[in-house]
Design a protein around this motif. Sequence first.
Motif, PDB file in Angstrom:
ATOM      1  N   LEU A 154       0.831  -1.214   0.000  1.00 40.96           N
ATOM      2  CA  LEU A 154       0.000   0.000   0.000  1.00 40.96           C
ATOM      3  C   LEU A 154       0.863   1.261   0.000  1.00 40.96           C
ATOM      4  N   ILE A 155       1.916   1.265   0.808  1.00 36.45           N
ATOM      5  CA  ILE A 155       2.814   2.423   0.861  1.00 36.45           C
ATOM      6  C   ILE A 155       3.434   2.669  -0.509  1.00 36.45           C
ATOM      7  N   PHE A 156       3.907   1.609  -1.147  1.00 31.47           N
ATOM      8  CA  PHE A 156       4.528   1.756  -2.465  1.00 31.47           C
ATOM      9  C   PHE A 156       3.535   2.305  -3.481  1.00 31.47           C
ATOM     10  N   LEU A 157       2.311   1.777  -3.464  1.00 33.08           N
ATOM     11  CA  LEU A 157       1.291   2.235  -4.420  1.00 33.08           C
ATOM     12  C   LEU A 157       0.937   3.702  -4.181  1.00 33.08           C
ATOM     13  N   PHE A 158       0.778   4.102  -2.920  1.00 33.53           N
ATOM     14  CA  PHE A 158       0.442   5.493  -2.612  1.00 33.53           C
ATOM     15  C   PHE A 158       1.566   6.434  -3.032  1.00 33.53           C
ATOM     16  N   ILE A 159       2.800   6.043  -2.783  1.00 34.54           N
ATOM     17  CA  ILE A 159       3.935   6.900  -3.160  1.00 34.54           C
ATOM     18  C   ILE A 159       3.997   7.062  -4.674  1.00 34.54           C
ATOM     19  N   ILE A 160       3.826   5.966  -5.405  1.00 29.66           N
ATOM     20  CA  ILE A 160       3.885   6.027  -6.869  1.00 29.66           C
ATOM     21  C   ILE A 160       2.768   6.903  -7.416  1.00 29.66           C
ATOM     22  N   ILE A 161       1.576   6.799  -6.830  1.00 26.83           N
ATOM     23  CA  ILE A 161       0.432   7.570  -7.324  1.00 26.83           C
ATOM     24  C   ILE A 161       0.547   9.046  -6.951  1.00 26.83           C
ATOM     25  N   PHE A 162       0.844   9.349  -5.691  1.00 24.45           N
ATOM     26  CA  PHE A 162       0.875  10.738  -5.246  1.00 24.45           C
ATOM     27  C   PHE A 162       2.085  11.505  -5.775  1.00 24.45           C
ATOM     28  N   ASP A 163       3.206  10.812  -5.963  1.00 20.24           N
ATOM     29  CA  ASP A 163       4.382  11.469  -6.537  1.00 20.24           C
ATOM     30  C   ASP A 163       4.380  11.445  -8.061  1.00 20.24           C
ATOM     31  N   LYS A 164       3.361  10.805  -8.639  1.00 23.33           N
ATOM     32  CA  LYS A 164       3.172  10.751 -10.094  1.00 23.33           C
ATOM     33  C   LYS A 164       4.395  10.210 -10.829  1.00 23.33           C
ATOM     34  N   VAL A 165       4.989   9.156 -10.276  1.00 24.31           N
ATOM     35  CA  VAL A 165       6.124   8.525 -10.946  1.00 24.31           C
ATOM     36  C   VAL A 165       5.674   7.369 -11.831  1.00 24.31           C
ATOM     37  N   TYR A 166       4.348   7.234 -11.996  1.00 24.87           N
ATOM     38  CA  TYR A 166       3.791   6.152 -12.800  1.00 24.87           C
ATOM     39  C   TYR A 166       3.708   6.505 -14.275  1.00 24.87           C
ATOM     40  N   ARG A 167       4.174   7.690 -14.657  1.00 23.11           N
ATOM     41  CA  ARG A 167       4.012   8.140 -16.038  1.00 23.11           C
ATOM     42  C   ARG A 167       4.926   7.411 -17.009  1.00 23.11           C
ATOM     43  N   LYS A 168       6.005   6.842 -16.520  1.00 19.26           N
ATOM     44  CA  LYS A 168       6.895   6.068 -17.372  1.00 19.26           C
ATOM     45  C   LYS A 168       6.398   4.628 -17.458  1.00 19.26           C
ATOM     46  N   VAL A 169       6.667   4.009 -18.622  1.00 27.49           N
ATOM     47  CA  VAL A 169       6.170   2.656 -18.859  1.00 27.49           C
ATOM     48  C   VAL A 169       6.728   1.684 -17.826  1.00 27.49           C
ATOM     49  N   GLY A 170       8.028   1.816 -17.517  1.00 24.44           N
ATOM     50  CA  GLY A 170       8.638   0.923 -16.544  1.00 24.44           C
ATOM     51  C   GLY A 170       7.960   0.980 -15.192  1.00 24.44           C
ATOM     52  N   MET A 171       7.528   2.166 -14.779  1.00 23.57           N
ATOM     53  CA  MET A 171       6.867   2.316 -13.487  1.00 23.57           C
ATOM     54  C   MET A 171       5.436   1.781 -13.517  1.00 23.57           C
ATOM     55  N   VAL A 213       7.296 -10.587   1.935  1.00 27.43           N
ATOM     56  CA  VAL A 213       7.972  -9.442   2.551  1.00 27.43           C
ATOM     57  C   VAL A 213       9.314  -9.180   1.869  1.00 27.43           C
ATOM     58  N   PHE A 214      10.095 -10.241   1.659  1.00 28.72           N
ATOM     59  CA  PHE A 214      11.401 -10.097   1.015  1.00 28.72           C
ATOM     60  C   PHE A 214      11.271  -9.574  -0.417  1.00 28.72           C
ATOM     61  N   VAL A 215      10.245 -10.024  -1.123  1.00 28.49           N
ATOM     62  CA  VAL A 215      10.030  -9.574  -2.505  1.00 28.49           C
ATOM     63  C   VAL A 215       9.715  -8.082  -2.549  1.00 28.49           C
ATOM     64  N   LEU A 216       8.876  -7.609  -1.651  1.00 27.78           N
ATOM     65  CA  LEU A 216       8.535  -6.184  -1.623  1.00 27.78           C
ATOM     66  C   LEU A 216       9.747  -5.330  -1.254  1.00 27.78           C
ATOM     67  N   ILE A 217      10.577  -5.824  -0.346  1.00 25.82           N
ATOM     68  CA  ILE A 217      11.817  -5.104  -0.029  1.00 25.82           C
ATOM     69  C   ILE A 217      12.722  -5.060  -1.255  1.00 25.82           C
ATOM     70  N   ALA A 218      12.773  -6.171  -1.999  1.00 24.67           N
ATOM     71  CA  ALA A 218      13.584  -6.217  -3.221  1.00 24.67           C
ATOM     72  C   ALA A 218      13.043  -5.262  -4.282  1.00 24.67           C
ATOM     73  N   ILE A 219      11.713  -5.151  -4.384  1.00 18.65           N
ATOM     74  CA  ILE A 219      11.116  -4.195  -5.335  1.00 18.65           C
ATOM     75  C   ILE A 219      11.567  -2.778  -5.019  1.00 18.65           C
ATOM     76  N   LEU A 220      11.552  -2.435  -3.748  1.00 22.36           N
ATOM     77  CA  LEU A 220      12.005  -1.106  -3.333  1.00 22.36           C
ATOM     78  C   LEU A 220      13.475  -0.897  -3.675  1.00 22.36           C
ATOM     79  N   GLU A 221      14.280  -1.918  -3.479  1.00 25.78           N
ATOM     80  CA  GLU A 221      15.717  -1.802  -3.694  1.00 25.78           C
ATOM     81  C   GLU A 221      16.068  -1.640  -5.170  1.00 25.78           C
ATOM     82  N   ILE A 222      15.344  -2.310  -6.066  1.00 27.05           N
ATOM     83  CA  ILE A 222      15.701  -2.282  -7.489  1.00 27.05           C
ATOM     84  C   ILE A 222      14.972  -1.191  -8.261  1.00 27.05           C
ATOM     85  N   THR A 223      13.993  -0.537  -7.648  1.00 32.52           N
ATOM     86  CA  THR A 223      13.226   0.504  -8.346  1.00 32.52           C
ATOM     87  C   THR A 223      13.691   1.865  -7.840  1.00 32.52           C
ATOM     88  N   GLU A 224      14.581   2.495  -8.575  1.00 30.08           N
ATOM     89  CA  GLU A 224      15.185   3.750  -8.137  1.00 30.08           C
ATOM     90  C   GLU A 224      14.173   4.879  -7.940  1.00 30.08           C
TER      91      GLU A 224
END
Length: 282
Positions: free
Chosen positions: A12-29, A249-260
């Motif tokens: 949920l935190i990751f989704l809210f950050i991506i939406i509110f910071d509008k970093v979803y505009r790139k295809v990769g995001m 849990v480990f996968v979500l931490i890895a998502i954070l680590e690899i998504t600059e």
Amino acid sequence: MICCVSAVILALIFLFIIIFDKVYRKVGMILVVNSCLAEFIFGIYLLAVTLFTFHNDLKQIYFYDSFCLITAYIGYMSIGLQNYSYLLQAIYRYILIVNPLGLFYQSVKFQVFLISFTWICCIIYPIPLVFTGQIKYLVDDQLCQIPPGFSFVTIFNAFYIYLFPMISIVLIYLKMVRYVREMSKHVTPVNRLFHAQRELKMIRRIISLVSILIALGLPYQTLIIVSFFKSAPKYHFRIVFIFINASLVFVLIAILEITEPLKTSLMRRINGRATNVVRTVA
């Protein structure tokens, strides 16, 4: 239960950050959003199963209701969504390297089409399992699953939602490594070679994430293989789900680590709050 709640909160935190910071505009995001949403649904499923099992154990209930079947349906759907979301990320990186001029395949419309297609396939796939009675209530484990054993359904299920996407990601990575090596041997513009090496680094990070799924999903696959030859041990799914809950849990931490972009936005918010607190105290 702690792992499930932690995973749901992180997603949920990751989704809210991506939406509110509008970093979803790139295809990769957009593809990262798809993965986070899949992990959120998967986390909700694992939490529901954990609560259902805990409640039935506590009340000594040994029968199931429609809620058990619904959670099983959501479980098979969400596992497929999770694994295929990482396959889509690998395919996108592959397109960027092998066909950098193919703007249509890199476009938002095409990637959204692929995301929609995987969602449709994963939503439809568990329906026959539910209505044909393939999913059974396992009393010892207090959940609804396809009973382990040598059958076409078991093999197809393991291949469709786990083996195919995992093997495909590894094959794409190996092909990309070979392609980049061939590029380095020939006369290639420096900027294109640098771009290819950067995308190869990204998919290498995806491989590291997938390796977590493979490692912690190994007990489940081992259970399936062992069940082909002899009866599964008692409480087998309870043991397997411990590893699955931890993997989320480990996968979500890895998502954070690899998504600059996600990592940068999160650190900016944390550092911004820390600065505001210091100023207030001062």
